[in-house]
Design a protein around this motif. Structure first.
Motif, PDB file in Angstrom:
ATOM      1  N   ARG A 229      13.640 -17.083 -14.995  1.00  0.00           N
ATOM      2  CA  ARG A 229      14.767 -17.799 -15.589  1.00  0.00           C
ATOM      3  C   ARG A 229      15.585 -18.525 -14.526  1.00  0.00           C
ATOM      4  N   TYR A 230      15.840 -17.876 -13.406  1.00  0.00           N
ATOM      5  CA  TYR A 230      16.599 -18.531 -12.331  1.00  0.00           C
ATOM      6  C   TYR A 230      15.853 -19.756 -11.800  1.00  0.00           C
ATOM      7  N   THR A 231      14.554 -19.628 -11.640  1.00  0.00           N
ATOM      8  CA  THR A 231      13.762 -20.761 -11.146  1.00  0.00           C
ATOM      9  C   THR A 231      13.772 -21.902 -12.152  1.00  0.00           C
ATOM     10  N   GLU A 232      13.674 -21.575 -13.444  1.00  0.00           N
ATOM     11  CA  GLU A 232      13.753 -22.606 -14.486  1.00  0.00           C
ATOM     12  C   GLU A 232      15.116 -23.305 -14.461  1.00  0.00           C
ATOM     13  N   ASP A 233      16.178 -22.532 -14.263  1.00  0.00           N
ATOM     14  CA  ASP A 233      17.535 -23.090 -14.258  1.00  0.00           C
ATOM     15  C   ASP A 233      17.788 -23.982 -13.052  1.00  0.00           C
ATOM     16  N   LEU A 234      17.351 -23.507 -11.879  1.00  0.00           N
ATOM     17  CA  LEU A 234      17.803 -24.090 -10.618  1.00  0.00           C
ATOM     18  C   LEU A 234      16.723 -24.833  -9.846  1.00  0.00           C
ATOM     19  N   GLY A 235      15.459 -24.624 -10.220  1.00  0.00           N
ATOM     20  CA  GLY A 235      14.374 -25.297  -9.516  1.00  0.00           C
ATOM     21  C   GLY A 235      14.156 -24.815  -8.103  1.00  0.00           C
ATOM     22  N   ILE A 236      14.511 -23.563  -7.833  1.00  0.00           N
ATOM     23  CA  ILE A 236      14.334 -22.989  -6.492  1.00  0.00           C
ATOM     24  C   ILE A 236      13.587 -21.664  -6.613  1.00  0.00           C
ATOM     25  N   PRO A 237      12.833 -21.290  -5.575  1.00  0.00           N
ATOM     26  CA  PRO A 237      11.998 -20.085  -5.676  1.00  0.00           C
ATOM     27  C   PRO A 237      12.797 -18.786  -5.565  1.00  0.00           C
ATOM     28  N   PHE A 238      12.315 -17.776  -6.280  1.00  0.00           N
ATOM     29  CA  PHE A 238      12.873 -16.426  -6.229  1.00  0.00           C
ATOM     30  C   PHE A 238      11.738 -15.434  -6.051  1.00  0.00           C
ATOM     31  N   GLY A 239      11.899 -14.490  -5.134  1.00  0.00           N
ATOM     32  CA  GLY A 239      10.992 -13.358  -5.060  1.00  0.00           C
ATOM     33  C   GLY A 239      11.414 -12.293  -6.059  1.00  0.00           C
ATOM     34  N   VAL A 240      10.598 -11.263  -6.208  1.00  0.00           N
ATOM     35  CA  VAL A 240      10.881 -10.178  -7.158  1.00  0.00           C
ATOM     36  C   VAL A 240      10.880  -8.846  -6.423  1.00  0.00           C
ATOM     37  N   VAL A 241      11.959  -8.086  -6.600  1.00  0.00           N
ATOM     38  CA  VAL A 241      12.022  -6.694  -6.136  1.00  0.00           C
ATOM     39  C   VAL A 241      12.504  -5.865  -7.317  1.00  0.00           C
ATOM     40  N   THR A 242      11.624  -5.075  -7.895  1.00  0.00           N
ATOM     41  CA  THR A 242      11.996  -4.274  -9.065  1.00  0.00           C
ATOM     42  C   THR A 242      12.900  -3.117  -8.643  1.00  0.00           C
ATOM     43  N   ASN A 243      13.465  -2.457  -9.653  1.00  0.00           N
ATOM     44  CA  ASN A 243      14.350  -1.310  -9.402  1.00  0.00           C
ATOM     45  C   ASN A 243      13.563  -0.012  -9.262  1.00  0.00           C
ATOM     46  N   ALA A 244      12.435  -0.092  -8.588  1.00  0.00           N
ATOM     47  CA  ALA A 244      11.582   1.091  -8.415  1.00  0.00           C
ATOM     48  C   ALA A 244      12.328   2.196  -7.668  1.00  0.00           C
ATOM     49  N   ALA A 245      12.015   3.430  -8.016  1.00  0.00           N
ATOM     50  CA  ALA A 245      12.613   4.591  -7.351  1.00  0.00           C
ATOM     51  C   ALA A 245      11.769   4.974  -6.132  1.00  0.00           C
ATOM     52  N   PRO A 246      12.389   5.614  -5.135  1.00  0.00           N
ATOM     53  CA  PRO A 246      11.621   6.076  -3.972  1.00  0.00           C
ATOM     54  C   PRO A 246      10.511   7.039  -4.386  1.00  0.00           C
ATOM     55  N   PHE A 247       9.412   7.015  -3.641  1.00  0.00           N
ATOM     56  CA  PHE A 247       8.283   7.902  -3.949  1.00  0.00           C
ATOM     57  C   PHE A 247       8.729   9.357  -3.867  1.00  0.00           C
ATOM     58  N   ALA A 248       8.380  10.124  -4.882  1.00  0.00           N
ATOM     59  CA  ALA A 248       8.672  11.559  -4.916  1.00  0.00           C
ATOM     60  C   ALA A 248       7.356  12.317  -4.843  1.00  0.00           C
ATOM     61  N   ASP A 249       7.238  13.180  -3.869  1.00  0.00           N
ATOM     62  CA  ASP A 249       6.010  13.954  -3.666  1.00  0.00           C
ATOM     63  C   ASP A 249       6.083  15.206  -4.537  1.00  0.00           C
ATOM     64  N   ARG A 250       5.583  15.101  -5.761  1.00  0.00           N
ATOM     65  CA  ARG A 250       5.645  16.228  -6.687  1.00  0.00           C
ATOM     66  C   ARG A 250       4.418  16.209  -7.592  1.00  0.00           C
ATOM     67  N   GLU A 251       4.214  17.292  -8.296  1.00  0.00           N
ATOM     68  CA  GLU A 251       3.120  17.419  -9.264  1.00  0.00           C
ATOM     69  C   GLU A 251       3.699  17.393 -10.675  1.00  0.00           C
ATOM     70  N   PRO A 252       2.936  16.884 -11.645  1.00  0.00           N
ATOM     71  CA  PRO A 252       3.421  16.938 -13.037  1.00  0.00           C
ATOM     72  C   PRO A 252       3.538  18.383 -13.507  1.00  0.00           C
ATOM     73  N   THR A 253       4.558  18.662 -14.304  1.00  0.00           N
ATOM     74  CA  THR A 253       4.697  19.990 -14.893  1.00  0.00           C
ATOM     75  C   THR A 253       3.935  20.033 -16.219  1.00  0.00           C
ATOM     76  N   SER A 254       3.703  21.236 -16.717  1.00  0.00           N
ATOM     77  CA  SER A 254       3.014  21.374 -18.006  1.00  0.00           C
ATOM     78  C   SER A 254       3.950  20.936 -19.130  1.00  0.00           C
ATOM     79  N   VAL A 255       3.364  20.471 -20.224  1.00  0.00           N
ATOM     80  CA  VAL A 255       4.150  19.973 -21.354  1.00  0.00           C
ATOM     81  C   VAL A 255       4.836  21.132 -22.061  1.00  0.00           C
ATOM     82  N   GLY A 256       6.109  20.943 -22.366  1.00  0.00           N
ATOM     83  CA  GLY A 256       6.891  22.008 -22.976  1.00  0.00           C
ATOM     84  C   GLY A 256       6.623  22.166 -24.471  1.00  0.00           C
TER      85      GLY A 256
END
Length: 374
Positions: free
Chosen positions: A166-193
């Protein structure tokens, strides 16, 4: 005297609790002489912090200026903007990293020796376009800020591919993307409750329409329970949600937790809800923290049919999307839950966690600043 380049990070937010800003501080503090400007105490590891007191207004006070479209006056008279200009030296920093459109003009006024990067967490021209007053008076101001100042930045990033487009469409200038990803967590999945435990962590704002989630739990026939952690953004609204939830079996509220404990908290559950009705363009194009926190917590994720979240959800088999944003559609999705399905999602999240971590995403910021500093 340090031989390292100097970098200022500026944001009109509480830096130590702003997830996006804390990631920036973490990746840059050991590489550059890092300075920060924002609300609250100094983040750990910075060379110097220019503190803006809590409550210093960064939102327009001058209604006459807004109505008459005197946007330059409206912006530069803001208390937070004036204070930042008083605190921050001009021609001092090698590079400046500005967070959100409100800080970009100030950042550019500091005349960084090598350049300025702008990071846009939202799509600001339509941030609250569900509100008529905002649409009439604030949206044109936001468009002016973006059109006037973003082209002057050396480089730019946005919080989702949809925002960047949307910003590029509005302004005609390039934008990179950085998502709101969380830091890697070193854990195992728990069993389903038994019952299947669901969690929704969200800002307590009416635009989120959290009542849809609570009403969807009314009459659910599958074996599920839901806890909500709702930040007190609009206290009267949060109070009304708690009153509504008191009459719905299986719905409970938990107190908010610090950001650094959030993934651990979500990991106590089986499924995270990242259900955000598209009440404005920013919500419609959202790729929020909570989606990625669910992945790092190794839980399944239930979403609405958002164009940014759905492709990732399907690519990695992380969860399920409701057919639309209605109570009935979300309830139908919840009624389809079973332990086998949720177990598959949790294992998928475990496989996807390294690739969908912030450690991968922040490389875009690092490359942008490296390009500025040479």
């Amino acid at each position: 005297m340090s031989s390292r380049p100097s970098l200022l990070i500026i944001s009109f937010s509480t830096l130590i609790s702003d997830p996006r800003v804390t990631k920036q501080i973490e990746i840059f503090k050991d590489r550059y002489d890092l300075y920060t400007c924002g609300m609250g105490p100094a983040p750990e590891g910075v060379k110097h912090h220019y503190e803006i007191p809590f409550g210093t207004r960064d939102w327009v006070l001058d209604r006459f200026a807004m109505v008459t479209r005197q946007y330059h006056r409206a912006y530069w008279d803001l208390p937070a903007v004036k204070l930042a200009q008083e605190l921050l030296p001009v021609d001092h920093f090698d590079a400046v990293f500005a967070n959100d459109i409100a800080s970009v003009p100030v950042a550019l006024s500091l005349k960084a020796k090598k350049g300025t990067h702008a990071d846009l967490h939202e799509y600001f021209p339509e941030l609250k376009n569900n509100d008529l007053q905002w649409r009439l008076f604030v949206s044109p101001y936001m468009k002016w800020l973006c059109a006037t100042y973003l082209p002057q930045a050396t480089s730019r990033t946005a919080g989702s591919a949809g925002f960047a487009r949307r910003y590029t469409e509005d302004l005609g200038i390039p934008f990179g993307v950085v998502t709101n990803a969380a830091p890697f967590a070193d854990r195992e999945p728990t069993s389903v409750g038994d019952p299947i435990r669901m969690i929704c962590t969200t800002a307590g704002a009416r635009a989120r329409k959290i009542e849809i989630i609570i009403e969807a739990m009314r009459g659910v026939t599958s074996n599920v329970v839901l806890d909500l952690i709702v930040m007190p953004n609009e206290p009267d609204y949060v109070a009304s949600l708690k009153e509504l939830g008191a009459g719905v079996p299986g719905v409970s509220f938990r107190d908010p937790v610090d950001y650094d404990r959030l993934v651990d908290t979500v990991a106590e559950y089986d499924v995270a809800l990242s259900f955000i009705p598209p009440t404005n363009a920013s919500k419609a194009l959202a790729l929020p923290n909570k989606f990625f926190e669910g992945v790092q917590a190794r839980v399944g994720v239930i979403i609405g049919p958002g164009p940014e979240m759905t492709p990732l959800l399907e690519k990695y088999d992380l969860g399920e999307s409701s057919a639309d944003y209605s109570v009935e559609a979300l309830r139908a999705t919840l009624n389809g839950l079973n332990a086998e399905k949720v177990e598959r999602w949790k294992q998928s999240a475990h496989r996807a966690a390294p690739e969908l971590s912030s450690e991968e995403q922040v490389k875009v910021w690092f490359a942008a600043v490296q390009a500025i500093l040479g």
